[in-house]
Write a protein that holds these residues in place. Sequence first.
Motif, PDB file in Angstrom:
ATOM      1  N   ALA A   9       0.689  -1.285   0.257  1.00 49.07           N
ATOM      2  CA  ALA A   9       0.134   0.199  -0.007  1.00 49.07           C
ATOM      3  C   ALA A   9       0.737   1.407  -0.128  1.00 49.07           C
ATOM      4  N   PRO A  10       0.451   2.259  -0.612  1.00 43.42           N
ATOM      5  CA  PRO A  10       1.358   3.494  -0.682  1.00 43.42           C
ATOM      6  C   PRO A  10       1.243   4.104   0.603  1.00 43.42           C
ATOM      7  N   LEU A  11       2.343   4.766   0.982  1.00 38.00           N
ATOM      8  CA  LEU A  11       2.663   5.250   2.073  1.00 38.00           C
ATOM      9  C   LEU A  11       1.433   6.494   2.124  1.00 38.00           C
ATOM     10  N   THR A  12       1.050   6.640   3.568  1.00 37.04           N
ATOM     11  CA  THR A  12       0.259   7.971   3.963  1.00 37.04           C
ATOM     12  C   THR A  12       1.186   9.174   4.324  1.00 37.04           C
ATOM     13  N   ARG A  13       0.530  10.498   4.373  1.00 38.68           N
ATOM     14  CA  ARG A  13       1.251  11.523   4.750  1.00 38.68           C
ATOM     15  C   ARG A  13       2.038  11.348   6.136  1.00 38.68           C
ATOM     16  N   GLY A  14       1.111  10.775   6.928  1.00 33.79           N
ATOM     17  CA  GLY A  14       1.587  10.517   8.341  1.00 33.79           C
ATOM     18  C   GLY A  14       2.847   9.631   8.525  1.00 33.79           C
ATOM     19  N   HIS A  15       2.826   8.541   7.347  1.00 35.50           N
ATOM     20  CA  HIS A  15       4.015   7.464   7.440  1.00 35.50           C
ATOM     21  C   HIS A  15       5.148   8.237   6.800  1.00 35.50           C
ATOM     22  N   LYS A  16       4.900   9.134   5.870  1.00 32.47           N
ATOM     23  CA  LYS A  16       6.028   9.857   4.955  1.00 32.47           C
ATOM     24  C   LYS A  16       6.824  10.736   6.210  1.00 32.47           C
ATOM     25  N   LYS A  17       6.046  11.372   6.902  1.00 29.38           N
ATOM     26  CA  LYS A  17       6.483  12.237   7.858  1.00 29.38           C
ATOM     27  C   LYS A  17       7.232  11.528   8.938  1.00 29.38           C
ATOM     28  N   ARG A  18       6.686  10.389   9.289  1.00 30.65           N
ATOM     29  CA  ARG A  18       7.289   9.776  10.616  1.00 30.65           C
ATOM     30  C   ARG A  18       8.673   9.191   9.765  1.00 30.65           C
ATOM     31  N   GLU A  19       8.664   8.647   8.471  1.00 28.18           N
ATOM     32  CA  GLU A  19       9.797   8.086   7.894  1.00 28.18           C
ATOM     33  C   GLU A  19      10.876   9.326   8.000  1.00 28.18           C
ATOM     34  N   ARG A  20      10.437  10.401   7.358  1.00 28.98           N
ATOM     35  CA  ARG A  20      11.252  11.742   7.361  1.00 28.98           C
ATOM     36  C   ARG A  20      12.133  12.096   8.543  1.00 28.98           C
ATOM     37  N   THR A  21      11.290  11.837   9.908  1.00 31.47           N
ATOM     38  CA  THR A  21      11.848  12.024  11.115  1.00 31.47           C
ATOM     39  C   THR A  21      12.879  11.119  11.507  1.00 31.47           C
ATOM     40  N   ARG A  22      12.496   9.825  11.389  1.00 29.83           N
ATOM     41  CA  ARG A  22      13.486   8.726  11.683  1.00 29.83           C
ATOM     42  C   ARG A  22      14.720   8.960  10.977  1.00 29.83           C
ATOM     43  N   GLN A  23      14.698   9.367   9.537  1.00 27.94           N
ATOM     44  CA  GLN A  23      15.914   9.246   8.736  1.00 27.94           C
ATOM     45  C   GLN A  23      16.508  10.622   9.295  1.00 27.94           C
ATOM     46  N   GLY A  24      16.010  11.731   9.613  1.00 31.93           N
ATOM     47  CA  GLY A  24      16.677  12.672  10.301  1.00 31.93           C
ATOM     48  C   GLY A  24      17.279  12.270  11.491  1.00 31.93           C
ATOM     49  N   LEU A  25      16.914  11.653  12.344  1.00 32.84           N
ATOM     50  CA  LEU A  25      17.468  10.995  13.320  1.00 32.84           C
ATOM     51  C   LEU A  25      18.872  10.348  13.207  1.00 32.84           C
ATOM     52  N   THR A  56      10.544  13.016  21.297  1.00 27.21           N
ATOM     53  CA  THR A  56      10.169  12.641  19.944  1.00 27.21           C
ATOM     54  C   THR A  56      11.140  11.589  19.766  1.00 27.21           C
ATOM     55  N   ILE A  57      12.324  11.433  20.227  1.00 34.06           N
ATOM     56  CA  ILE A  57      13.300  10.374  19.753  1.00 34.06           C
ATOM     57  C   ILE A  57      12.785   9.137  20.387  1.00 34.06           C
ATOM     58  N   TYR A  58      12.195   9.021  21.475  1.00 36.31           N
ATOM     59  CA  TYR A  58      11.706   7.675  22.109  1.00 36.31           C
ATOM     60  C   TYR A  58      10.585   7.070  21.461  1.00 36.31           C
ATOM     61  N   ASN A  59       9.908   7.964  20.539  1.00 36.75           N
ATOM     62  CA  ASN A  59       8.918   7.276  19.634  1.00 36.75           C
ATOM     63  C   ASN A  59       9.618   6.624  18.558  1.00 36.75           C
ATOM     64  N   TYR A  60      11.051   6.554  18.238  1.00 40.43           N
ATOM     65  CA  TYR A  60      11.648   5.683  17.237  1.00 40.43           C
ATOM     66  C   TYR A  60      12.642   5.013  18.032  1.00 40.43           C
ATOM     67  N   PHE A  61      13.290   5.410  18.940  1.00 47.26           N
ATOM     68  CA  PHE A  61      14.385   4.709  19.501  1.00 47.26           C
ATOM     69  C   PHE A  61      14.418   4.625  21.097  1.00 47.26           C
TER      70      PHE A  61
END
Length: 210
Positions: A9-25, A56-61
């Motif tokens: 399934a295509p990524l939603t806007r929320g998923h894309k934002k989350r992926e950008r944040t994770r990559q930024g970290l 925010t970081i604790y939502n990812y790591f």
Amino acid sequence: MSKTAKPDAPLTRGHKKRERTRQGLIDAALRLFARKEVGEVALLEVASEAEVASGTIYNYFRTRDEVVEAVGLALADEFSATISALSAGVGSGASRLAIGVRMFIRRALADPDWASAVIRVVHFDQAIRSQIAGYVLADLRAGTQEGVFDYADESIALDLVVSCGIGGMRAAVEGRGVEEHDSKVAEMVLRALGSTPARAHKLARQPLPG
């Protein structure tokens, strides 16, 4: 009877934002690892470097080890892509090994921050070590079949190549590189693996891809 696999399934806007944040970290952690030892970097420093809220970081790591693992996987993926590009059209394992050693030392000269991060992370993360080992072993075995290499123990040969490659990168970062540093490291590695002096010299100075 197997079912037809459904397309992702295509990524939603929320998923894309989350992926950008994770990559930024991950990018922020990579910058920090270029400046400091891995064990000295705290999670909140990564958040600050990435310019995100502390929580925010604790939502990812949850731990620094998870950050190191993510950085290691990212570097391993980059390593795979780079080696695949370098290896395209190169049939000789000995040639591929020489090219790989030289190109990574040259990148260390051109991008010391990236190299510093790689040097530090490679000692902490299994993913990047496994990725490197897989490519080096394939080239060692191919070089042996070609009759270029002749070494007594494969695991020691692997350690030799990786240690010399990382050592060459470290020398470049620390400003200890000599003229033709990449070629001289590659030549000495090839000779240590059993190549004749003449062939090692030739392989270590072959034209580089691209």
